[in-house]
Write a protein that holds these residues in place. Structure first.
Motif, PDB file in Angstrom:
ATOM      1  N   PRO A   1      49.107  46.934  39.555  1.00  0.00           N
ATOM      2  CA  PRO A   1      50.346  46.972  40.328  1.00  0.00           C
ATOM      3  C   PRO A   1      51.241  45.776  40.005  1.00  0.00           C
ATOM      4  CG  PRO A   1      48.510  46.364  41.723  1.00  0.00           C
ATOM      5  CD  PRO A   1      47.929  46.721  40.388  1.00  0.00           C
ATOM      6  N   SER A   2      50.654  44.696  39.479  1.00  0.00           N
ATOM      7  CA  SER A   2      51.416  43.517  39.069  1.00  0.00           C
ATOM      8  C   SER A   2      50.566  42.744  38.067  1.00  0.00           C
ATOM      9  CB  SER A   2      51.760  42.636  40.275  1.00  0.00           C
ATOM     10  OG  SER A   2      50.576  42.133  40.863  1.00  0.00           O
ATOM     11  N   TYR A   3      51.187  41.750  37.451  1.00  0.00           N
ATOM     12  CA  TYR A   3      50.499  40.924  36.450  1.00  0.00           C
ATOM     13  C   TYR A   3      50.879  39.480  36.711  1.00  0.00           C
ATOM     14  CZ  TYR A   3      50.048  45.464  34.273  1.00  0.00           C
ATOM     15  OH  TYR A   3      49.762  46.777  34.047  1.00  0.00           O
ATOM     16  N   GLY A   4      50.060  38.777  37.467  1.00  0.00           N
ATOM     17  CA  GLY A   4      50.385  37.404  37.808  1.00  0.00           C
ATOM     18  C   GLY A   4      51.540  37.339  38.789  1.00  0.00           C
ATOM     19  N   MET A   5      52.292  36.231  38.694  1.00  0.00           N
ATOM     20  CA  MET A   5      53.449  36.011  39.561  1.00  0.00           C
ATOM     21  C   MET A   5      54.604  35.523  38.693  1.00  0.00           C
ATOM     22  SD  MET A   5      51.711  33.900  42.742  1.00  0.00           S
ATOM     23  CE  MET A   5      51.603  32.418  41.767  1.00  0.00           C
ATOM     24  N   PRO A   6      55.824  35.552  39.204  1.00  0.00           N
ATOM     25  CA  PRO A   6      56.928  34.983  38.429  1.00  0.00           C
ATOM     26  C   PRO A   6      56.615  33.530  38.053  1.00  0.00           C
ATOM     27  CG  PRO A   6      57.773  36.190  40.314  1.00  0.00           C
ATOM     28  CD  PRO A   6      56.276  36.121  40.475  1.00  0.00           C
ATOM     29  N   GLY A   7      56.673  33.228  36.787  1.00  0.00           N
ATOM     30  CA  GLY A   7      56.382  31.880  36.310  1.00  0.00           C
ATOM     31  C   GLY A   7      54.915  31.567  36.139  1.00  0.00           C
ATOM     32  N   VAL A   8      54.026  32.491  36.549  1.00  0.00           N
ATOM     33  CA  VAL A   8      52.585  32.286  36.405  1.00  0.00           C
ATOM     34  C   VAL A   8      52.005  33.538  35.744  1.00  0.00           C
ATOM     35  CG1 VAL A   8      50.409  31.715  37.560  1.00  0.00           C
ATOM     36  CG2 VAL A   8      52.571  30.922  38.536  1.00  0.00           C
ATOM     37  N   PRO A   9      51.916  33.527  34.412  1.00  0.00           N
ATOM     38  CA  PRO A   9      51.398  34.711  33.722  1.00  0.00           C
ATOM     39  C   PRO A   9      49.917  34.908  33.981  1.00  0.00           C
ATOM     40  CG  PRO A   9      51.803  32.928  32.165  1.00  0.00           C
ATOM     41  CD  PRO A   9      52.279  32.453  33.501  1.00  0.00           C
ATOM     42  N   GLY A  10      49.482  36.127  33.781  1.00  0.00           N
ATOM     43  CA  GLY A  10      48.074  36.478  33.945  1.00  0.00           C
ATOM     44  C   GLY A  10      47.956  37.915  34.398  1.00  0.00           C
ATOM     45  N   VAL A  11      46.735  38.347  34.630  1.00  0.00           N
ATOM     46  CA  VAL A  11      46.510  39.728  35.039  1.00  0.00           C
ATOM     47  C   VAL A  11      46.016  39.835  36.474  1.00  0.00           C
ATOM     48  CG1 VAL A  11      46.140  40.520  32.677  1.00  0.00           C
ATOM     49  CG2 VAL A  11      44.173  39.828  34.043  1.00  0.00           C
ATOM     50  N   PHE A  12      46.162  38.775  37.257  1.00  0.00           N
ATOM     51  CA  PHE A  12      45.701  38.851  38.637  1.00  0.00           C
ATOM     52  C   PHE A  12      46.664  39.688  39.470  1.00  0.00           C
ATOM     53  CE2 PHE A  12      47.937  34.852  38.065  1.00  0.00           C
ATOM     54  CZ  PHE A  12      48.744  34.703  39.186  1.00  0.00           C
ATOM     55  N   ALA A  13      46.083  40.411  40.440  1.00  0.00           N
ATOM     56  CA  ALA A  13      46.864  41.340  41.258  1.00  0.00           C
ATOM     57  C   ALA A  13      46.120  41.645  42.550  1.00  0.00           C
ATOM     58  CB  ALA A  13      47.114  42.642  40.488  1.00  0.00           C
ATOM     59  N   ARG A  14      46.847  42.197  43.478  1.00  0.00           N
ATOM     60  CA  ARG A  14      46.333  42.595  44.791  1.00  0.00           C
ATOM     61  C   ARG A  14      46.532  44.091  44.933  1.00  0.00           C
ATOM     62  NH1 ARG A  14      48.699  39.655  50.222  1.00  0.00           N
ATOM     63  NH2 ARG A  14      47.439  40.800  51.740  1.00  0.00           N
ATOM     64  N   VAL A  15      45.459  44.812  45.319  1.00  0.00           N
ATOM     65  CA  VAL A  15      45.519  46.267  45.407  1.00  0.00           C
ATOM     66  C   VAL A  15      45.002  46.717  46.778  1.00  0.00           C
ATOM     67  CG1 VAL A  15      44.811  48.456  44.369  1.00  0.00           C
ATOM     68  CG2 VAL A  15      45.047  46.414  42.926  1.00  0.00           C
ATOM     69  N   PRO A  16      45.894  47.125  47.694  1.00  0.00           N
ATOM     70  CA  PRO A  16      45.431  47.646  48.982  1.00  0.00           C
ATOM     71  C   PRO A  16      44.971  49.096  48.856  1.00  0.00           C
ATOM     72  CG  PRO A  16      47.827  47.537  48.939  1.00  0.00           C
ATOM     73  CD  PRO A  16      47.340  47.018  47.608  1.00  0.00           C
ATOM     74  N   LEU A  17      43.820  49.394  49.450  1.00  0.00           N
ATOM     75  CA  LEU A  17      43.260  50.748  49.435  1.00  0.00           C
ATOM     76  C   LEU A  17      42.764  51.078  50.842  1.00  0.00           C
ATOM     77  CD1 LEU A  17      41.137  50.372  46.182  1.00  0.00           C
ATOM     78  CD2 LEU A  17      43.264  51.654  46.402  1.00  0.00           C
ATOM     79  N   GLY A  18      43.675  51.354  51.744  1.00  0.00           N
ATOM     80  CA  GLY A  18      43.288  51.638  53.125  1.00  0.00           C
ATOM     81  C   GLY A  18      42.730  50.390  53.775  1.00  0.00           C
ATOM     82  N   ASP A  19      41.503  50.486  54.266  1.00  0.00           N
ATOM     83  CA  ASP A  19      40.874  49.358  54.956  1.00  0.00           C
ATOM     84  C   ASP A  19      40.108  48.436  53.997  1.00  0.00           C
ATOM     85  OD1 ASP A  19      40.607  47.938  57.289  1.00  0.00           O
ATOM     86  OD2 ASP A  19      38.695  48.884  57.816  1.00  0.00           O
ATOM     87  N   VAL A  20      40.325  48.649  52.699  1.00  0.00           N
ATOM     88  CA  VAL A  20      39.729  47.801  51.661  1.00  0.00           C
ATOM     89  C   VAL A  20      40.886  47.243  50.847  1.00  0.00           C
ATOM     90  CG1 VAL A  20      38.293  47.785  49.583  1.00  0.00           C
ATOM     91  CG2 VAL A  20      37.643  49.203  51.539  1.00  0.00           C
ATOM     92  N   GLU A  21      40.760  45.985  50.443  1.00  0.00           N
ATOM     93  CA  GLU A  21      41.765  45.410  49.562  1.00  0.00           C
ATOM     94  C   GLU A  21      41.058  44.726  48.405  1.00  0.00           C
ATOM     95  OE1 GLU A  21      46.075  43.316  49.910  1.00  0.00           O
ATOM     96  OE2 GLU A  21      44.734  43.191  51.621  1.00  0.00           O
ATOM     97  N   LEU A  22      41.534  45.028  47.207  1.00  0.00           N
ATOM     98  CA  LEU A  22      41.007  44.409  45.990  1.00  0.00           C
ATOM     99  C   LEU A  22      41.875  43.229  45.601  1.00  0.00           C
ATOM    100  CD1 LEU A  22      40.408  47.581  43.797  1.00  0.00           C
ATOM    101  CD2 LEU A  22      38.653  46.163  44.842  1.00  0.00           C
ATOM    102  N   PHE A  23      41.224  42.146  45.212  1.00  0.00           N
ATOM    103  CA  PHE A  23      41.900  40.972  44.695  1.00  0.00           C
ATOM    104  C   PHE A  23      41.373  40.776  43.279  1.00  0.00           C
ATOM    105  CE2 PHE A  23      41.610  40.821  49.215  1.00  0.00           C
ATOM    106  CZ  PHE A  23      42.884  40.461  49.606  1.00  0.00           C
ATOM    107  N   LEU A  24      42.161  41.194  42.299  1.00  0.00           N
ATOM    108  CA  LEU A  24      41.756  41.174  40.898  1.00  0.00           C
ATOM    109  C   LEU A  24      42.145  39.828  40.306  1.00  0.00           C
ATOM    110  CD1 LEU A  24      43.157  44.707  39.994  1.00  0.00           C
ATOM    111  CD2 LEU A  24      40.846  44.124  40.780  1.00  0.00           C
ATOM    112  N   LEU A  25      41.172  39.085  39.806  1.00  0.00           N
ATOM    113  CA  LEU A  25      41.428  37.745  39.293  1.00  0.00           C
ATOM    114  C   LEU A  25      41.482  37.717  37.770  1.00  0.00           C
ATOM    115  CD1 LEU A  25      39.136  35.640  41.654  1.00  0.00           C
ATOM    116  CD2 LEU A  25      41.546  36.252  41.926  1.00  0.00           C
TER     117      LEU A  25
END
Length: 186
Positions: A32-56
């Motif tokens: 859903p995203s790749y890092g943050m503005p000014g901070v490259p990388g492949v980390f992202a946050r993925v909400p899935l109902g009552d579960v949330e993934l934090f991809l580092l």
């Protein structure tokens, strides 16, 4: 992201083609995203109902595992602050923190470094674990890979629930029985 998804074995932020690796990852993985503005990388946050993934992303900003600097980092300051903020803001019952390298395991042992994992970055890891306990973030579970067998780690924490990490790579890997020892395994 595993090191082999990023570059050569045990790659870190010094990998000359890390920008190309990030471009290729974006082409093939629908994050859903790749890092943050000014901070490259492949980390992202993925909400899935009552579960949330934090991809580092444990490669793009990672220092050399064997560096002598005690302040070395696996995640980088910006990604670590992003993770803390995301966990603090999450309303999900279960918060799954996924990383290519092990997060909680002290293998091969707490006294010796070796094998890849957050245990090679003890200050960064301990500061995060202390923060997690202080903030009383509930429902955190870690998922990781890179060791070529399946391993379940539980870390007791006084006054709160134990943290658990499932390391599974590849998904078809067998479990190593506690009473046996694999010559190839750390």
């Amino acid at each position: 992201m595993d090191d082999h998804d990023y570059g050569p074995n045990n790659s870190n932020r010094d990998f000359a083609l890390k920008g190309t690796a990030l471009e290729l990852f974006r082409d093939y993985w629908a994050n859903p995203s790749y890092g943050m503005p000014g901070v490259p990388g492949v980390f992202a946050r993925v909400p899935l109902g009552d579960v949330e993934l934090f991809l580092l992303d444990d490669r793009y900003h990672r220092d050399d595992d064997a560096a002598a600097d005690p302040g070395r980092t696996m995640l980088g300051a910006a990604q670590l602050e992003w993770l803390k903020g995301a966990l603090r803001d999450s309303r999900a019952t279960f918060k799954l923190v996924a990383n290519g390298s092990r997060m909680l395991s002290d293998r091969p042992s707490p006294e010796s470094r070796g094998g890849e994992g957050w245990h090679n970055f003890p200050r960064e890891r301990q500061a995060f674990l202390d923060w997690l306990a202080t903030e009383r973030i509930d429902g955190v579970f870690f998922l990781s890979g890179d060791i070529h067998y399946t391993h379940l780690t539980e870390r007791e924490r006084p006054g709160t629930y134990p943290l658990t990490e499932l390391t599974c790579s590849p998904l078809t890997a067998r479990v190593i029985p506690a009473h046996s020892r694999c010559a190839r395994c750390p």
